[in-house]
Scaffold this motif. Structure first.
Motif, PDB file in Angstrom:
ATOM      1  N   TYR A  88      42.167  46.809  23.624  1.00 27.31           N
ATOM      2  CA  TYR A  88      43.041  47.569  23.207  1.00 27.31           C
ATOM      3  C   TYR A  88      44.022  46.368  22.041  1.00 27.31           C
ATOM      4  O   TYR A  88      44.764  46.552  21.764  1.00 27.31           O
ATOM      5  CB  TYR A  88      43.806  48.634  23.456  1.00 27.31           C
ATOM      6  CG  TYR A  88      44.900  49.272  22.678  1.00 27.31           C
ATOM      7  CD1 TYR A  88      44.324  49.861  21.297  1.00 27.31           C
ATOM      8  CD2 TYR A  88      46.610  49.342  23.188  1.00 27.31           C
ATOM      9  CE1 TYR A  88      45.420  50.550  20.772  1.00 27.31           C
ATOM     10  CE2 TYR A  88      46.983  49.944  22.519  1.00 27.31           C
ATOM     11  CZ  TYR A  88      46.926  50.990  21.269  1.00 27.31           C
ATOM     12  OH  TYR A  88      47.816  51.260  21.186  1.00 27.31           O
ATOM     13  N   TYR A  89      45.351  45.861  23.330  1.00 30.85           N
ATOM     14  CA  TYR A  89      46.101  45.329  23.151  1.00 30.85           C
ATOM     15  C   TYR A  89      46.521  44.106  22.406  1.00 30.85           C
ATOM     16  O   TYR A  89      47.220  43.651  20.645  1.00 30.85           O
ATOM     17  CB  TYR A  89      47.205  45.333  24.475  1.00 30.85           C
ATOM     18  CG  TYR A  89      47.551  46.275  24.579  1.00 30.85           C
ATOM     19  CD1 TYR A  89      48.900  46.151  24.925  1.00 30.85           C
ATOM     20  CD2 TYR A  89      47.646  46.830  25.504  1.00 30.85           C
ATOM     21  CE1 TYR A  89      49.716  47.488  25.069  1.00 30.85           C
ATOM     22  CE2 TYR A  89      47.331  47.689  26.287  1.00 30.85           C
ATOM     23  CZ  TYR A  89      49.125  48.665  25.973  1.00 30.85           C
ATOM     24  OH  TYR A  89      50.071  49.037  26.123  1.00 30.85           O
ATOM     25  N   VAL A  90      45.184  42.829  22.693  1.00 30.12           N
ATOM     26  CA  VAL A  90      44.945  42.490  22.107  1.00 30.12           C
ATOM     27  C   VAL A  90      44.191  42.106  20.718  1.00 30.12           C
ATOM     28  O   VAL A  90      45.094  41.043  19.619  1.00 30.12           O
ATOM     29  CB  VAL A  90      43.664  41.086  22.524  1.00 30.12           C
ATOM     30  CG1 VAL A  90      42.956  39.642  22.030  1.00 30.12           C
ATOM     31  CG2 VAL A  90      43.786  40.755  23.975  1.00 30.12           C
ATOM     32  N   ASP A  91      43.130  42.915  19.862  1.00 23.37           N
ATOM     33  CA  ASP A  91      43.479  43.096  19.185  1.00 23.37           C
ATOM     34  C   ASP A  91      44.565  43.999  18.300  1.00 23.37           C
ATOM     35  O   ASP A  91      44.279  42.983  16.579  1.00 23.37           O
ATOM     36  CB  ASP A  91      42.024  44.039  18.974  1.00 23.37           C
ATOM     37  CG  ASP A  91      41.059  43.577  19.173  1.00 23.37           C
ATOM     38  OD1 ASP A  91      40.782  42.660  19.548  1.00 23.37           O
ATOM     39  OD2 ASP A  91      39.437  44.513  19.707  1.00 23.37           O
ATOM     40  N   LYS A  92      44.891  44.798  18.686  1.00 29.18           N
ATOM     41  CA  LYS A  92      46.599  45.921  17.963  1.00 29.18           C
ATOM     42  C   LYS A  92      47.569  44.850  17.024  1.00 29.18           C
ATOM     43  O   LYS A  92      48.616  44.669  16.610  1.00 29.18           O
ATOM     44  CB  LYS A  92      46.683  47.175  18.341  1.00 29.18           C
ATOM     45  CG  LYS A  92      48.154  47.344  17.663  1.00 29.18           C
ATOM     46  CD  LYS A  92      48.142  49.410  18.159  1.00 29.18           C
ATOM     47  CE  LYS A  92      49.461  49.492  17.465  1.00 29.18           C
ATOM     48  NZ  LYS A  92      50.039  50.951  17.998  1.00 29.18           N
ATOM     49  N   TYR A  93      48.041  44.338  18.313  1.00 29.22           N
ATOM     50  CA  TYR A  93      49.401  43.045  18.034  1.00 29.22           C
ATOM     51  C   TYR A  93      48.592  41.629  18.110  1.00 29.22           C
ATOM     52  O   TYR A  93      49.652  40.516  18.085  1.00 29.22           O
ATOM     53  CB  TYR A  93      49.847  42.803  19.784  1.00 29.22           C
ATOM     54  CG  TYR A  93      50.583  44.514  19.767  1.00 29.22           C
ATOM     55  CD1 TYR A  93      51.907  44.717  19.237  1.00 29.22           C
ATOM     56  CD2 TYR A  93      49.995  45.108  20.336  1.00 29.22           C
ATOM     57  CE1 TYR A  93      51.546  46.057  18.684  1.00 29.22           C
ATOM     58  CE2 TYR A  93      50.028  46.299  21.008  1.00 29.22           C
ATOM     59  CZ  TYR A  93      51.192  46.823  20.211  1.00 29.22           C
ATOM     60  OH  TYR A  93      51.895  48.440  20.733  1.00 29.22           O
ATOM     61  N   GLN A  94      47.607  41.543  18.307  1.00 28.98           N
ATOM     62  CA  GLN A  94      46.582  39.511  17.393  1.00 28.98           C
ATOM     63  C   GLN A  94      47.823  38.814  19.018  1.00 28.98           C
ATOM     64  O   GLN A  94      48.311  37.978  18.726  1.00 28.98           O
ATOM     65  CB  GLN A  94      46.989  39.524  16.203  1.00 28.98           C
ATOM     66  CG  GLN A  94      46.222  40.210  15.376  1.00 28.98           C
ATOM     67  CD  GLN A  94      44.684  40.212  15.106  1.00 28.98           C
ATOM     68  OE1 GLN A  94      44.458  38.748  15.200  1.00 28.98           O
ATOM     69  NE2 GLN A  94      44.109  41.011  15.628  1.00 28.98           N
ATOM     70  N   THR A  95      47.075  39.287  20.506  1.00 30.55           N
ATOM     71  CA  THR A  95      48.008  38.456  21.373  1.00 30.55           C
ATOM     72  C   THR A  95      47.276  36.752  21.681  1.00 30.55           C
ATOM     73  O   THR A  95      46.286  37.252  21.226  1.00 30.55           O
ATOM     74  CB  THR A  95      47.996  39.295  22.323  1.00 30.55           C
ATOM     75  OG1 THR A  95      47.093  39.720  22.891  1.00 30.55           O
ATOM     76  CG2 THR A  95      48.753  39.952  21.771  1.00 30.55           C
ATOM     77  N   GLU A  96      47.633  36.392  22.399  1.00 29.06           N
ATOM     78  CA  GLU A  96      47.108  35.238  23.450  1.00 29.06           C
ATOM     79  C   GLU A  96      46.553  35.755  24.632  1.00 29.06           C
ATOM     80  O   GLU A  96      46.599  37.241  24.800  1.00 29.06           O
ATOM     81  CB  GLU A  96      48.333  34.495  23.429  1.00 29.06           C
ATOM     82  CG  GLU A  96      48.596  33.481  22.872  1.00 29.06           C
ATOM     83  CD  GLU A  96      49.360  32.352  24.000  1.00 29.06           C
ATOM     84  OE1 GLU A  96      49.739  32.852  25.262  1.00 29.06           O
ATOM     85  OE2 GLU A  96      49.960  31.139  23.254  1.00 29.06           O
ATOM     86  N   PHE A  97      44.945  35.649  25.122  1.00 27.97           N
ATOM     87  CA  PHE A  97      44.697  36.208  26.033  1.00 27.97           C
ATOM     88  C   PHE A  97      44.453  35.287  26.707  1.00 27.97           C
ATOM     89  O   PHE A  97      43.760  34.193  26.813  1.00 27.97           O
ATOM     90  CB  PHE A  97      43.276  37.320  25.313  1.00 27.97           C
ATOM     91  CG  PHE A  97      42.682  37.475  27.147  1.00 27.97           C
ATOM     92  CD1 PHE A  97      43.265  38.806  27.331  1.00 27.97           C
ATOM     93  CD2 PHE A  97      41.773  37.636  27.276  1.00 27.97           C
ATOM     94  CE1 PHE A  97      42.863  38.944  28.871  1.00 27.97           C
ATOM     95  CE2 PHE A  97      40.893  37.967  28.007  1.00 27.97           C
ATOM     96  CZ  PHE A  97      41.459  38.625  29.338  1.00 27.97           C
ATOM     97  N   TRP A  98      45.228  35.471  28.397  1.00 25.01           N
ATOM     98  CA  TRP A  98      44.732  34.400  29.790  1.00 25.01           C
ATOM     99  C   TRP A  98      44.242  35.603  30.934  1.00 25.01           C
ATOM    100  O   TRP A  98      44.063  36.042  30.817  1.00 25.01           O
ATOM    101  CB  TRP A  98      46.223  34.023  30.064  1.00 25.01           C
ATOM    102  CG  TRP A  98      46.935  33.283  29.319  1.00 25.01           C
ATOM    103  CD1 TRP A  98      47.677  34.039  28.189  1.00 25.01           C
ATOM    104  CD2 TRP A  98      47.032  31.937  29.054  1.00 25.01           C
ATOM    105  NE1 TRP A  98      48.454  32.596  27.342  1.00 25.01           N
ATOM    106  CE2 TRP A  98      48.296  31.728  28.180  1.00 25.01           C
ATOM    107  CE3 TRP A  98      47.357  31.166  30.222  1.00 25.01           C
ATOM    108  CZ2 TRP A  98      49.100  29.879  27.665  1.00 25.01           C
ATOM    109  CZ3 TRP A  98      48.025  29.894  30.629  1.00 25.01           C
ATOM    110  CH2 TRP A  98      48.951  29.362  29.249  1.00 25.01           C
TER     111      TRP A  98
END
Length: 238
Positions: A88-98
């Motif tokens: 949810y957060y990765v898609d909505k805010y286009q974040t890095e994912f570790w």
């Protein structure tokens, strides 16, 4: 972003400040149709860039407050059993994912950075700790400035049964959970290879300098956390 493809927010408390630039949210998760327990998200504000550790999706009003803290730029998963709200957060805010290699409980999203022994943490004055002998991914993050150790399922401190319903309490008690600091028995059983021991990992962990512990379940353990954890390890591996 198709909001219908993500789990809805579960009941949770407000964003609380633990230290300067370190916040946390005490929330909940459904383990089975009629069983809930608590879970925590940690929020690190590093130069107005936010890292969400073991994310918990928030309701609209609290999500707005989260956005006011800074730019959500990184999602970090420190344990294999967690990850419900990562995508949810990765898609909505286009974040890095570790995360570590080999996540089995939640295969998505695909990591942009792999957590492994020796890799530098992207957060100022912090260090990754990896359980190298665990069969399933499990790590921790040490925030040196605050002597704060952030864990997932490995070590937990429970001070009450908040967000844990009646069935959840019964089940957790049967699994060996108590209102105290503990090494998670179900986790330890699952991640320990037959005939092996995680003692070398725990010995390395106890050598770290930390006074406060905050896990993905339970409450913060402030002051003398290292001493408490060291005693647990001594009891587990006499």
């Amino acid at each position: 972003m198709n909001m219908h493809s993500y789990p809805s927010p579960m009941p949770h408390g407000p964003i609380e400040q633990l230290f300067d630039n370190v916040f946390w949210v005490h929330g909940s998760v459904k383990l089975a149709p009629a069983m809930t327990m608590n879970r925590n998200m940690v929020i690190i504000n590093d130069g107005s860039k936010l890292t969400l550790i073991n994310p918990v999706r928030l309701n609209k009003s609290e999500e707005a407050k989260l956005e006011q803290l800074g730019d959500i730029c990184r999602v970090m998963r420190l344990g294999d059993f967690h990850g419900l709200d990562d995508r949810y957060y990765v898609d909505k805010y286009q974040t890095e994912f570790w995360c570590q290699h080999g996540s089995t409980t939640y295969s998505a999203p695909t990591p942009s950075h792999i957590i492994e022994s020796g890799i530098d943490s992207p957060i100022t004055n912090s260090t990754f700790f990896v359980f190298e002998k665990a069969k399933f991914p499990e790590a921790a993050l040490l925030m040196a400035d605050h002597k704060l150790l952030i864990t997932t399922d490995s070590i937990q401190h429970h001070s009450d049964w908040s967000y844990t319903n009646f069935l959840g309490r019964i089940t957790l008690k049967l699994m060996g959970f108590e209102l105290k600091t503990q090494i998670g028995k179900p986790w330890l059983k699952r991640v320990t290879a037959k005939g092996d021991s995680l003692k070398p990992d725990f010995d390395r962990l106890c050598a770290l300098e930390f006074d406060t512990l905050l896990a993905a379940h339970g409450a913060p353990l402030k002051n003398s956390a290292n001493l408490v954890v060291s005693r647990l390890v001594d009891e587990l591996y006499p």
